[in-house]
Design a protein around this motif. Structure first.
Motif, mmCIF file in Angstrom:
data_model
loop_
_atom_site.group_PDB
_atom_site.id
_atom_site.type_symbol
_atom_site.label_atom_id
_atom_site.label_comp_id
_atom_site.label_asym_id
_atom_site.label_seq_id
_atom_site.Cartn_x
_atom_site.Cartn_y
_atom_site.Cartn_z
ATOM 1 N N LEU A 89 0.836 -1.206 0.000
ATOM 2 C CA LEU A 89 0.000 0.000 0.000
ATOM 3 C C LEU A 89 0.866 1.249 0.000
ATOM 4 N N TRP A 90 1.934 1.237 0.798
ATOM 5 C CA TRP A 90 2.868 2.341 0.906
ATOM 6 C C TRP A 90 3.475 2.687 -0.447
ATOM 7 N N GLY A 91 3.878 1.638 -1.179
ATOM 8 C CA GLY A 91 4.545 1.849 -2.458
ATOM 9 C C GLY A 91 3.658 2.513 -3.497
ATOM 10 N N THR A 92 2.340 2.303 -3.404
ATOM 11 C CA THR A 92 1.438 2.900 -4.391
ATOM 12 C C THR A 92 1.192 4.387 -4.151
ATOM 13 N N THR A 93 1.591 4.902 -2.992
ATOM 14 C CA THR A 93 1.304 6.306 -2.669
ATOM 15 C C THR A 93 2.218 7.278 -3.404
ATOM 16 N N PHE A 94 3.365 6.805 -3.890
ATOM 17 C CA PHE A 94 4.318 7.707 -4.548
ATOM 18 C C PHE A 94 3.672 8.419 -5.739
ATOM 19 N N LEU A 95 2.999 7.647 -6.585
ATOM 20 C CA LEU A 95 2.406 8.228 -7.787
ATOM 21 C C LEU A 95 1.299 9.212 -7.427
ATOM 22 N N ILE A 96 0.474 8.883 -6.428
ATOM 23 C CA ILE A 96 -0.623 9.764 -6.018
ATOM 24 C C ILE A 96 -0.072 11.110 -5.548
ATOM 25 N N VAL A 97 0.975 11.070 -4.722
ATOM 26 C CA VAL A 97 1.578 12.309 -4.224
ATOM 27 C C VAL A 97 2.198 13.096 -5.374
ATOM 28 N N HIS A 98 2.861 12.388 -6.285
ATOM 29 C CA HIS A 98 3.505 13.047 -7.427
ATOM 30 C C HIS A 98 2.472 13.832 -8.240
ATOM 31 N N LEU A 99 1.295 13.251 -8.478
ATOM 32 C CA LEU A 99 0.249 13.929 -9.246
ATOM 33 C C LEU A 99 -0.348 15.092 -8.461
ATOM 34 N N ALA A 100 -0.494 14.939 -7.151
ATOM 35 C CA ALA A 100 -1.071 16.007 -6.330
ATOM 36 C C ALA A 100 -0.161 17.222 -6.257
ATOM 37 N N MET A 101 1.148 17.029 -6.413
ATOM 38 C CA MET A 101 2.097 18.141 -6.297
ATOM 39 C C MET A 101 1.947 19.170 -7.408
ATOM 40 N N ALA A 102 1.180 18.842 -8.450
ATOM 41 C CA ALA A 102 0.922 19.820 -9.509
ATOM 42 C C ALA A 102 -0.107 20.861 -9.071
ATOM 43 N N HIS A 103 -0.744 20.634 -7.907
ATOM 44 C CA HIS A 103 -1.832 21.502 -7.476
ATOM 45 C C HIS A 103 -1.647 22.072 -6.074
ATOM 46 N N THR A 104 -0.615 21.677 -5.355
ATOM 47 C CA THR A 104 -0.412 22.163 -3.993
ATOM 48 C C THR A 104 1.062 22.094 -3.624
ATOM 49 N N GLY A 105 1.417 22.757 -2.521
ATOM 50 C CA GLY A 105 2.779 22.690 -2.026
ATOM 51 C C GLY A 105 2.971 21.472 -1.140
ATOM 52 N N PRO A 106 4.220 21.040 -0.951
ATOM 53 C CA PRO A 106 4.478 19.798 -0.203
ATOM 54 C C PRO A 106 4.103 19.861 1.270
ATOM 55 N N TRP A 107 4.402 20.979 1.950
ATOM 56 C CA TRP A 107 4.191 21.018 3.402
ATOM 57 C C TRP A 107 2.713 21.143 3.743
ATOM 58 N N PHE A 108 1.947 21.874 2.942
ATOM 59 C CA PHE A 108 0.502 21.931 3.157
ATOM 60 C C PHE A 108 -0.101 20.554 2.962
ATOM 61 N N PHE A 109 0.348 19.856 1.924
ATOM 62 C CA PHE A 109 -0.202 18.530 1.627
ATOM 63 C C PHE A 109 0.121 17.547 2.744
ATOM 64 N N VAL A 110 1.362 17.587 3.237
ATOM 65 C CA VAL A 110 1.744 16.703 4.339
ATOM 66 C C VAL A 110 0.947 17.045 5.595
ATOM 67 N N GLY A 111 0.805 18.345 5.883
ATOM 68 C CA GLY A 111 0.035 18.750 7.055
ATOM 69 C C GLY A 111 -1.403 18.270 6.980
ATOM 70 N N LEU A 112 -2.051 18.469 5.822
ATOM 71 C CA LEU A 112 -3.438 18.056 5.661
ATOM 72 C C LEU A 112 -3.564 16.534 5.691
ATOM 73 N N ARG A 113 -2.639 15.860 5.019
ATOM 74 C CA ARG A 113 -2.681 14.395 4.959
ATOM 75 C C ARG A 113 -2.666 13.776 6.344
ATOM 76 N N PHE A 114 -1.751 14.229 7.188
ATOM 77 C CA PHE A 114 -1.620 13.615 8.507
ATOM 78 C C PHE A 114 -2.617 14.191 9.510
ATOM 79 N N ALA A 115 -3.119 15.404 9.263
ATOM 80 C CA ALA A 115 -4.209 15.907 10.091
ATOM 81 C C ALA A 115 -5.453 15.053 9.871
ATOM 82 N N VAL A 116 -5.724 14.724 8.612
ATOM 83 C CA VAL A 116 -6.844 13.830 8.298
ATOM 84 C C VAL A 116 -6.630 12.464 8.946
ATOM 85 N N ALA A 117 -5.403 11.945 8.822
ATOM 86 C CA ALA A 117 -5.094 10.653 9.427
ATOM 87 C C ALA A 117 -5.296 10.689 10.934
ATOM 88 N N GLY A 118 -4.882 11.788 11.559
ATOM 89 C CA GLY A 118 -5.054 11.928 13.004
ATOM 90 C C GLY A 118 -6.511 11.988 13.406
#
Length: 306
Positions: free
Chosen positions: A25-54
């Motif tokens: 499952l972990w390995g498949t996330t690389f492509l998803i993140v790569h595509l999302a980076m065309a629309h947002t910055g890395p730190w906002f995406f990481v913050g939102l991703r793990f806030a949702v996870a939390g």
């Protein structure tokens, strides 16, 4: 030959099977993140991703909130900081490099784990570990291409390479705290802490919040749910699986990431393929034992009922 064969046994525990599943499952996330980076910055995406996870972990394990102690808070904050820094740098790299390349560079954290244990715990690495590091470093040079021998790695590759240090630290911290904390409680704390650290990094790096878009919101929510499952499984399974054994399993992550990236159309030149193979060889070689070496028993800490 039959007598020797009878002495060879292969068994995989349910804890190891769980780690294998989340690695895929972990390995498949690389492509998803790569595509999302065309629309947002890395730190906002990481913050939102793990806030949702939390928040997902709070909703699912709300009863564990009452059992959170200071040790869960301290352990969760330390693990969360490692997660935020590791994923933040890795995500920044994915903004400029293919997902398959990021996946294979990230594999360098596997031989880093015993090296960091040497620095922190004063346990010198075995000879084959150093050989594995050599293979992995050579692989990184091949992945970077011919220009690596003249001008060095590009910004995306460098960010991804640096991210392997906190990623390795995360594994060590999880193993160090696993037997002393509640898995669900520490998962809640570390995910919320990782999200908070991601948002805090935004003004420090000059990153602004992106314009509202489903292109980054849907991946962030989906990966947030996946991150909750991955981190909870790591905290649970690494109570019963040693750090070295766990890192061998995690070494399959770049393989899954490379496969998914290739299926999605990532073009991998011959030098990248050779480099990827060398990284994987380095990962495997780092876990081999020389002739006459005494096997080290895994330390398994059993908590709760089986």
């Amino acid at each position: 030959m039959l007598h020797i064969a009878k002495r060879v046994r292969f068994s995989v525990s349910r804890y190891e099977l769980a780690l294998i599943a989340i690695t895929a499952l972990w390995g498949t996330t690389f492509l998803i993140v790569h595509l999302a980076m065309a629309h947002t910055g890395p730190w906002f995406f990481v913050g939102l991703r793990f806030a949702v996870a939390g928040l997902v972990s709070v909703a699912v394990f709300n009863r564990s909130l009452m059992r959170i102690r200071w040790r869960e808070l301290g352990a969760g904050a330390a693990i969360g900081a490692a997660i935020a820094l590791g994923y933040g740098l890795q995500t920044a790299g994915l903004a400029t490099i293919p997902s398959s390349t990021s996946a294979f560079i990230t594999a360098f954290y596997v031989p880093l784990v015993p090296l960091l244990q040497w620095l922190v715990l004063r346990r010198p690495p075995r000879r084959m570990t150093l050989v594995g590091v050599g293979f992995a470093f050579a692989g990184l040079l091949f992945i970077a291409g011919p220009s690596a021998f003249t001008v060095g790695l590009g910004p995306g590759e460098i960010a991804t390479l640096v991210s392997t240090v906190p990623i390795a630290a995360e594994i060590i911290l999880i193993s160090a705290f696993a037997s002393r904390v509640d898995a669900r409680g520490v998962t809640i704390v570390q995910l919320l802490a990782a999200g908070a650290f991601g948002f805090v990094a935004m003004p420090l790096t000059g990153e602004a919040a992106p314009a509202p878009s489903w292109d980054w919101l849907v991946p962030a929510i989906g990966l947030g749910i996946a991150s909750c499952l991955i981190q909870l499984t790591m905290n649970w399974a690494q109570r019963h699986v040693s750090p070295t054994r766990a890192t061998i399993i995690y070494s399959g992550e770049p393989v899954w990431g490379g496969i998914v990236g290739r299926l999605a159309g990532d073009r991998m030149p011959l030098t990248t393929v050779v480099g990827a193979l060398l990284v994987v060889v380095g990962v495997l070689v780092s876990e081999l034992r020389g002739r006459g070496a005494r096997p080290v028993e895994e330390k398994r800490v059993l908590v709760g009922t089986e």
